[in-house]
Design a protein around this motif. Structure first.
Motif, mmCIF file in Angstrom:
data_model
loop_
_atom_site.group_PDB
_atom_site.id
_atom_site.type_symbol
_atom_site.label_atom_id
_atom_site.label_comp_id
_atom_site.label_asym_id
_atom_site.label_seq_id
_atom_site.Cartn_x
_atom_site.Cartn_y
_atom_site.Cartn_z
ATOM 1 N N TYR A 6 -28.231 39.999 -16.228
ATOM 2 C CA TYR A 6 -28.936 39.239 -15.420
ATOM 3 C C TYR A 6 -28.169 37.927 -15.425
ATOM 4 N N HIS A 9 -24.528 37.178 -14.752
ATOM 5 C CA HIS A 9 -24.082 37.120 -13.274
ATOM 6 C C HIS A 9 -24.589 35.905 -12.788
ATOM 7 N N TYR A 10 -25.759 35.458 -13.004
ATOM 8 C CA TYR A 10 -26.423 34.053 -12.370
ATOM 9 C C TYR A 10 -25.536 32.902 -12.953
ATOM 10 N N SER A 13 -22.501 32.693 -10.694
ATOM 11 C CA SER A 13 -22.921 32.291 -9.511
ATOM 12 C C SER A 13 -23.023 30.755 -9.262
ATOM 13 N N LYS A 95 -30.056 28.327 -2.254
ATOM 14 C CA LYS A 95 -29.795 29.489 -1.994
ATOM 15 C C LYS A 95 -29.730 30.188 -3.729
ATOM 16 N N HIS A 96 -29.281 29.299 -4.381
ATOM 17 C CA HIS A 96 -29.454 29.749 -5.915
ATOM 18 C C HIS A 96 -30.663 29.833 -6.374
ATOM 19 N N ARG A 98 -33.200 31.068 -4.628
ATOM 20 C CA ARG A 98 -33.647 32.394 -4.212
ATOM 21 C C ARG A 98 -32.860 33.255 -4.904
ATOM 22 N N ARG A 99 -31.716 33.248 -5.403
ATOM 23 C CA ARG A 99 -30.904 34.288 -6.161
ATOM 24 C C ARG A 99 -31.424 34.426 -7.387
ATOM 25 N N THR A 102 -34.851 36.265 -6.987
ATOM 26 C CA THR A 102 -34.618 37.955 -6.583
ATOM 27 C C THR A 102 -34.209 38.577 -8.323
ATOM 28 N N ASP A 103 -33.412 37.879 -8.789
ATOM 29 C CA ASP A 103 -33.071 38.449 -10.319
ATOM 30 C C ASP A 103 -34.323 38.732 -11.083
#
Length: 249
Positions: A6, A9-10, A13, A95-96, A98-99, A102-103
């Motif tokens: 996790y 990946h973050y 991004s 946007k980040h 919210r990402r 979610t993670d």
């Protein structure tokens, strides 16, 4: 998915996020500088107009006023462009966020699933031990009944066997008490970053919450888990910070 995945990946991004933010901030700074330059030109034109209003012809006056009007229109355009850049920057960061929310929710769901699997395994293992102890109890009961019947026959050997079997102590079945497992629910992370936050954890409202009875409390509402509560206390309740302030007074 493991916590490291996790995080990896973050981080991937948001790798380009600092450069994109810096670019937008530089563009907004450039628009600010252009606006300041136009404001300086407007001031110069206004001073020229007021100083020479009596000597200027009508056409010259109209020309100066048009230049001032055009400069104001340019300033407005620059302001609109700056607003668009600010909104774009906000959406980019949101946007980040919210990402990340979610993670975090997925990560907590994975933890919950692993906790349930671990609990099921422990429960199955304990049931197996309990079944073995019951089988031992049955064998002990059968041995007792045989010894008792042999003792009634009056045989010396069986009498000795009876004493030998009863001396070491009986097999005791281990007591096992299992509590009900209540894994924490996965938080629904807010999509809107403008949603108000509460409690010592600075998170949004969810689950059971309790309000501090201090009317001047800066936080007001707290999650049960964050303040160590499982049920609503009787009487007045004060949060940890307000309780310390009251003790100092």
């Amino acid at each position: 998915m493991a916590a490291g995945m996790y995080l990896e990946h973050y981080l991937d991004s948001i790798e380009n996020l600092p450069f994109e933010l810096q670019r937008n901030f530089n563009l907004m700074r450039d628009l600010d500088q252009r606006t300041e330059d136009l404001k300086g030109q407007i001031d110069s034109l206004a001073k020229e107009y007021t100083a020479n209003a009596r000597t200027l012809s009508s056409e010259q006056k109209l020309s100066i006023l048009r230049q001032i009007q055009q400069s104001y229109s340019k300033c407005k355009e620059f302001g609109d462009d700056k607003v668009q850049l600010a909104m774009q920057t906000y959406e980019m960061v949101d946007k980040h966020i919210r990402r990340l929310d979610t993670d975090l929710a997925r990560f907590e769901a994975d933890l919950k699933e692993k906790q349930i699997e671990s609990t099921d395994y422990d429960s199955t293992s304990s049931k197996g031990k309990k079944g073995d102890s019951r089988q031992k109890e049955k064998k002990t009961a059968k041995t007792r009944s045989k010894v008792k019947s042999s003792d009634e026959d009056g045989s010396p050997k069986t009498a000795q066997k009876k004493v030998k079997l009863l001396q070491p102590g009986e097999f005791n079945s281990p007591s096992s008490n299992f509590g009900n497992v209540h894994p924490s629910d996965v938080l629904d992370m807010p999509v809107d970053p403008n949603e108000p936050t509460y409690c010592l954890c600075h998170q949004v409202s969810y689950g059971e919450m309790i309000g501090c009875d201090n009317t001047d409390c800066s936080i007001e509402w707290f999650h049960f888990a964050c303040v160590g509560l499982t049920t609503k206390p009787r009487g007045k309740w004060y949060c940890p910070r307000c309780s310390q302030d009251r003790k100092r007074k």
